[in-house]
Design a protein around this motif. Structure first.
Motif, short mmCIF file in Angstrom:
data_model
loop_
_atom_site.label_atom_id
_atom_site.label_comp_id
_atom_site.label_asym_id
_atom_site.label_seq_id
_atom_site.Cartn_x
_atom_site.Cartn_y
_atom_site.Cartn_z
N GLN A 25 36.96 28.51 40.40
CA GLN A 25 35.63 27.97 40.05
C GLN A 25 34.92 27.47 41.31
OE1 GLN A 25 34.77 28.36 36.96
NE2 GLN A 25 32.77 27.39 37.00
N LEU A 26 35.66 26.80 42.18
CA LEU A 26 35.06 26.27 43.40
C LEU A 26 34.59 27.40 44.33
CD1 LEU A 26 37.53 23.32 44.13
CD2 LEU A 26 35.10 23.13 43.52
N PHE A 27 35.23 28.54 44.23
CA PHE A 27 34.86 29.70 45.06
C PHE A 27 33.67 30.47 44.46
CE2 PHE A 27 37.69 31.35 48.54
CZ PHE A 27 38.43 30.20 48.73
N GLY A 28 33.23 30.12 43.26
CA GLY A 28 32.14 30.89 42.63
C GLY A 28 32.56 32.34 42.43
N ALA A 29 31.63 33.28 42.66
CA ALA A 29 31.93 34.71 42.45
C ALA A 29 33.06 35.16 43.36
CB ALA A 29 30.69 35.55 42.69
N ASN A 30 33.15 34.57 44.54
CA ASN A 30 34.24 34.95 45.45
C ASN A 30 35.62 34.66 44.83
OD1 ASN A 30 32.69 35.96 47.54
ND2 ASN A 30 32.44 33.96 48.52
N GLY A 31 35.67 33.65 43.98
CA GLY A 31 36.93 33.33 43.33
C GLY A 31 37.37 34.41 42.37
N TYR A 32 36.39 35.13 41.84
CA TYR A 32 36.66 36.19 40.85
C TYR A 32 36.82 37.56 41.53
CZ TYR A 32 36.19 38.14 36.13
OH TYR A 32 36.42 38.75 34.94
N SER A 33 36.61 37.55 42.84
CA SER A 33 36.64 38.81 43.59
C SER A 33 38.05 39.14 44.07
CB SER A 33 35.71 38.68 44.81
OG SER A 33 36.05 39.62 45.78
N CYS A 34 38.36 40.43 44.03
CA CYS A 34 39.68 40.88 44.52
C CYS A 34 39.77 40.82 46.04
CB CYS A 34 39.98 42.29 44.03
SG CYS A 34 40.06 42.36 42.24
N ALA A 35 38.66 40.50 46.71
CA ALA A 35 38.70 40.38 48.17
C ALA A 35 39.36 39.06 48.59
CB ALA A 35 37.29 40.48 48.74
N TYR A 36 39.50 38.14 47.66
CA TYR A 36 40.12 36.84 47.95
C TYR A 36 41.43 36.74 47.15
CZ TYR A 36 35.78 35.41 50.19
OH TYR A 36 34.72 35.32 51.04
N PRO A 37 42.35 35.87 47.59
CA PRO A 37 43.68 35.85 46.94
C PRO A 37 43.72 35.14 45.59
CG PRO A 37 43.63 34.27 48.76
CD PRO A 37 42.30 34.98 48.78
N LEU A 38 42.62 34.46 45.19
CA LEU A 38 42.73 33.58 44.02
C LEU A 38 43.02 34.32 42.72
CD1 LEU A 38 39.95 31.08 45.03
CD2 LEU A 38 42.41 30.79 45.20
N GLU A 39 42.39 35.48 42.53
CA GLU A 39 42.61 36.19 41.26
C GLU A 39 44.07 36.68 41.18
OE1 GLU A 39 42.97 39.74 40.68
OE2 GLU A 39 43.12 40.04 42.86
N ARG A 40 44.65 37.06 42.32
CA ARG A 40 46.07 37.48 42.31
C ARG A 40 46.96 36.27 41.99
NH1 ARG A 40 49.25 37.02 46.67
NH2 ARG A 40 47.50 37.21 48.10
N LEU A 41 46.64 35.12 42.61
CA LEU A 41 47.43 33.92 42.33
C LEU A 41 47.33 33.57 40.85
CD1 LEU A 41 46.33 31.82 45.45
CD2 LEU A 41 48.59 32.82 45.07
N TYR A 42 46.15 33.72 40.29
CA TYR A 42 45.97 33.40 38.86
C TYR A 42 46.83 34.31 38.00
CZ TYR A 42 43.96 31.98 34.49
OH TYR A 42 43.83 31.49 33.22
N ARG A 43 46.80 35.61 38.31
CA ARG A 43 47.61 36.56 37.51
C ARG A 43 49.09 36.23 37.64
NH1 ARG A 43 47.46 41.18 39.79
NH2 ARG A 43 45.88 40.99 41.42
#
Ligand SMILES: Cc1cc2nc3c(=O)[nH]c(=O)nc-3n(C[C@H](O)[C@H](O)[C@H](O)COP(=O)(O)OP(=O)(O)OC[C@H]3O[C@@H](n4cnc5c(N)ncnc54)[C@H](O)[C@@H]3O)c2cc1C
Length: 379
Positions: free
Chosen positions: A332-350
């Motif tokens: 959420q703090l990353f905004g759209a970048n948080g939802y992007s596969c270019a950043y590690p957050l979505e992988r960490l979430y999965r």
């Protein structure tokens, strides 16, 4: 009560951190996309001695305490949960063999697991039996010096890669029936690797079906003390490891978010200067610290190789849910970048999402905790 790591543990943490950040961090996204951690990378932590942390020294391991393993797992999961899963399974399943196996199993299997030559995995779940392991249908029927195994297992992490399977079965010996653990080697005729399970995360540590069709296994492969209750008790190590990996992934998300909110600006100021976001970061920090204390408590109190079932369940429940919240807040703090596969957050979430189901769901952990507090349910 001492809340500090020893100087040896600090050294171990620093070395694991160096390996994780210099080698695994940069490659984790690629391995996630390719659904594979290459062999040479799986063997790197084995080379550092991390596969044998819980293995007694006489069998080629370090004979370390569970705390040391959890420290290493947290660091590796920070960079790559899939790689950490290999370190977890080597130790947790070797610990089962060390605690529940016969001398011959210890002598033959533990040195090979410590060196990374043999990857073990645990096969309990079946299509009709996940949380309710009493519904297992896989049978091992005694026939002379062998058991004949028939049944189907599912969701087995590293099932296609492993060399040694710790399989929960229903033993049948004449009139006698009992559940327990059987060691089955890769390549045993009648053991087939089934379909790869299309999971949301843990891509570098894929899960598969295992199918046993008249698979003949020597009677000597039955775990000496591997009755069903012991097998379930031995899950307490796995649950602490699971909690430590969730913690590592969540710490990574937190570290990324702390850096991001101090650089990104909106409405003329840094995100880090919005009061609502500052409290969000503070709450994330509270969750991480509380999770870490519960994980360390379970490890520090472990006796005879196993943490207490209740403390492990408390650590897993809290760490799984804290990690999910922390990673979600970081996105959420990353905004759209948080939802992007270019950043590690979505992988960490999965990856942390899977940890809340694998090794016993958080609901099942709550059942164990409630049973310790209130006793068994009365109907
Ligand atoms: C990433 C991943 C890796 C895995 N790796 C392995 C592996 O290596 N080896 C292996 O054997 N298995 C593995 N599993 C399977 C895992 O152990 C099971 O998925 C888990 O035990 C839950 O079983 P289930 O999926 O059948 O869900 P179910 O048992 O059908 O449960 C469905 C829902 O009902 C809830 N529930 C069930 N019973 C109760 C109850 N009594 N009280 C309250 N709630 C209840 C559960 O919490 C869950 O929310 C893995 C799973 C995942 C996701």
């Amino acid at each position: 009560m001492d809340f500090k790591l020893s100087s040896e543990q600090e050294l171990l943490r620093d070395e694991a951190r160096k390996l994780a950040r210099e080698v695994f961090q940069e490659k984790a996204a690629r391995w996630d996309r390719q659904c594979e951690v290459p062999w040479e990378s799986i063997r790197l932590p084995a080379g550092k001695g991390y596969f044998g942390l819980l293995i007694p020294e006489q069998y080629g391991g370090a004979g370390s305490a569970p705390m040391d393993l959890l420290i290493v797992l947290e660091e590796i999961a920070w960079a790559c949960v899939s790689t950490a899963l290999y370190v977890f399974s080597a130790n947790a399943h070797a610990n089962r063999i060390a605690q529940l196996g016969a001398d011959a199993h210890r002598r033959s299997d533990l040195p090979r697991i410590a060196s990374g030559e043999v990857i073990p995995c645990h096969a309990m779940s079946e299509p009709q039996a996940g949380s309710d392991a009493s519904r297992l249908r896989t049978t091992a029927v005694r026939d002379g010096d062998h058991y004949v195994v028939n049944g189907t297992k599912c969701w087995i992490s590293r099932g296609a890669i492993a060399h040694l399977y710790l399989v929960d079965v229903n033993f049948r010996d004449g009139d006698h029936a009992e559940k327990g653990l059987l060691l089955i080697e890769r390549g045993t005729p009648g053991l087939e690797i089934g379909k790869v399970e299309p999971l949301m995360g843990h891509h570098g540590s894929p899960s598969t079906e295992l199918v046993f069709r008249d698979c003949r296994v020597p009677v000597a492969n039955r775990m000496a003390k591997g009755d069903f209750q012991a097998s379930l008790m031995s899950m307490s190590v796995s649950r602490c490891c699971n909690a430590a990996m969730a913690l590592g992934a969540a710490q990574r998300a937190f570290d990324e978010a702390v850096e991001y909110v101090q650089q990104r600006e909106a409405f003329g100021k840094r995100l880090a200067d919005f009061q609502g976001l500052r409290w969000m970061v503070a709450d994330m920090k509270v969750k991480l610290d509380a999770a870490r204390l519960l994980v360390y408590r379970a490890a520090a109190n472990a006796t005879s190789g196993f943490p207490s079932e209740t403390e492990a369940a408390i650590a897993k429940t809290f760490a799984n849910e804290a990690a999910l919240q922390v990673v979600s807040d970081a996105m959420q703090l990353f905004g759209a970048n948080g939802y992007s596969c270019a950043y590690p957050l979505e992988r960490l979430y999965r990856d942390v999402r899977g940890l809340a189901i694998a090794g016993g769901t958080t609901q099942i952990q709550r059942n164990l905790i409630a049973r310790a507090v209130l006793g068994r349910r009365r109907y």
